[in-house]
Scaffold this motif. Sequence first.
Motif, PDB file in Angstrom:
ATOM      1  N   LEU A 289       0.828  -1.199   0.000  1.00  0.00           N
ATOM      2  CA  LEU A 289       0.000   0.000   0.000  1.00  0.00           C
ATOM      3  C   LEU A 289       0.871   1.260   0.000  1.00  0.00           C
ATOM      4  O   LEU A 289       0.632   2.208  -0.771  1.00  0.00           O
ATOM      5  CB  LEU A 289      -0.932   0.008   1.210  1.00  0.00           C
ATOM      6  N   ALA A 292       2.417   1.810  -3.404  1.00  0.00           N
ATOM      7  CA  ALA A 292       1.467   2.380  -4.362  1.00  0.00           C
ATOM      8  C   ALA A 292       1.261   3.869  -4.131  1.00  0.00           C
ATOM      9  O   ALA A 292       1.226   4.668  -5.088  1.00  0.00           O
ATOM     10  CB  ALA A 292       0.126   1.643  -4.259  1.00  0.00           C
ATOM     11  N   VAL A 293       1.120   4.280  -2.869  1.00  0.00           N
ATOM     12  CA  VAL A 293       0.906   5.694  -2.548  1.00  0.00           C
ATOM     13  C   VAL A 293       2.092   6.540  -3.011  1.00  0.00           C
ATOM     14  O   VAL A 293       1.915   7.660  -3.510  1.00  0.00           O
ATOM     15  CB  VAL A 293       0.672   5.859  -1.031  1.00  0.00           C
ATOM     16  N   LEU A 296       2.152   7.595  -6.823  1.00  0.00           N
ATOM     17  CA  LEU A 296       1.170   8.555  -7.337  1.00  0.00           C
ATOM     18  C   LEU A 296       1.737   9.951  -7.605  1.00  0.00           C
ATOM     19  O   LEU A 296       1.380  10.572  -8.614  1.00  0.00           O
ATOM     20  CB  LEU A 296      -0.024   8.631  -6.382  1.00  0.00           C
ATOM     21  N   LEU A 381      -1.738   0.334  -6.948  1.00  0.00           N
ATOM     22  CA  LEU A 381      -3.004   0.219  -6.218  1.00  0.00           C
ATOM     23  C   LEU A 381      -3.677  -1.138  -6.463  1.00  0.00           C
ATOM     24  O   LEU A 381      -4.225  -1.748  -5.535  1.00  0.00           O
ATOM     25  CB  LEU A 381      -3.942   1.359  -6.627  1.00  0.00           C
TER      26      LEU A 381
END
Length: 426
Positions: A289, A292-293, A296, A381
């Motif tokens: 997680l 993925a963040v 961005l 994500l």
Amino acid sequence: MATEAPGRGGYLDILRAPHAARLLAGTLVGRLPNGTGPVALTLFVRDQGGSYTLAGGLIAAYGVATALGQPLLGRAVDLKGQPRVQLPAAVLSALGMALLALTGTGHLGLAYAAVVLAGLFTPPLEGGLRALWPSVLGRADRVHRAYALDAVAQEVMFTVGPLLLTLLVSLWSPAAALLVINALGVLGALAVVLSEPSRAWRSAPREAHWLGALRSPGLLALLGSFFFVGLALGSITVAAVAYADDRNAPAVYGWLMAALGLGALLGGVAYGARQWAGAPERRLRVLVLLLAVCYLPLILVPGPAAMTGLSVLSGVFLAPALACAFLVVDRHAPRGTVTEAFSWLVTTFGVGSALGSAVAGPTVELAGTASGFAVAGAGGLVAFVALLATTRVLDAPTAPNTPGAEARHAVDADGPAAAHGEKNTP
């Protein structure tokens, strides 16, 4: 092995073990052709006047061929031993890239055949190293720390590799860089297979099953998630070249890739410096997680200095996620399939990276550079969602009467030779 106990002595304790430094260094050098392959292919195609779509297509073909070859070669290693598989594969892979470097992209069929040959015979050095750690290091806690060191060392390669490639390109040409990098790869594989642990290693007896390592539901769940992590990384490779081209500064590409590797290096060092309690499957969900963040913000595509900083951030949780994934593979791999199981993780990355490169090329040309980085964020994500969706399978404890469980329990009871169900024979 419900917990990871890095143990005492730190990374130096690992590197001081007989053969450990040689095996790690040889594996990293041997993996340079594969680790820098997407970068080298992109720069080579652009130097030949080819498009991003062609570059993405060749990278995709190389990735898919690697994905097909790794588990097959890994199974061959489990059955035949390391030297009889690793070195011939390294030579054939290098010959494929040499063919591309010498013939160029004028004949597309030949170019695709060359990269397929190179990918198909990429030696499974990564899985082979993890199979050797138990017999080299002794205690299970040292093996766990070695997984973290392994992930950190990979990021050194991914940091130094693009810079070395850029240096070779600036001194000579992309074609010469392909030749040099692949020659180094053969030398690295040679250093590994001539070592005593590699020559002595034999896999434990395995259950005859056509699925091999893939009969483990937990392993399948992990691979499904890391397919999308690979997709994210593959899309970043192409998008970063487009970013550098937008600013007429080709060297920026190497810096962005090196920055991503540096971030992973820093994250891996921090991850391996402490003891982690609890099942790695739960920790892996958090790490993916966070990974993925951190992908961005790349969509913002700011100036080179800020973009380099964002690239460092985007890599911070990569090595920790990989190190944790190695433990999950170890916990779910059936007995006698250790090299194959780790090779499937490489395969998953290869297929995902190939698809990411193939998607990012046309996406960049149609919608701009930021859209290429958006593919990376979306991939991260989806990887997290895949882990959430398979929580029940991943968290299910291995039945104590299965061969894989017996081998893993033996690590704590009998020492390293029982780890993964492997033994070190004269």
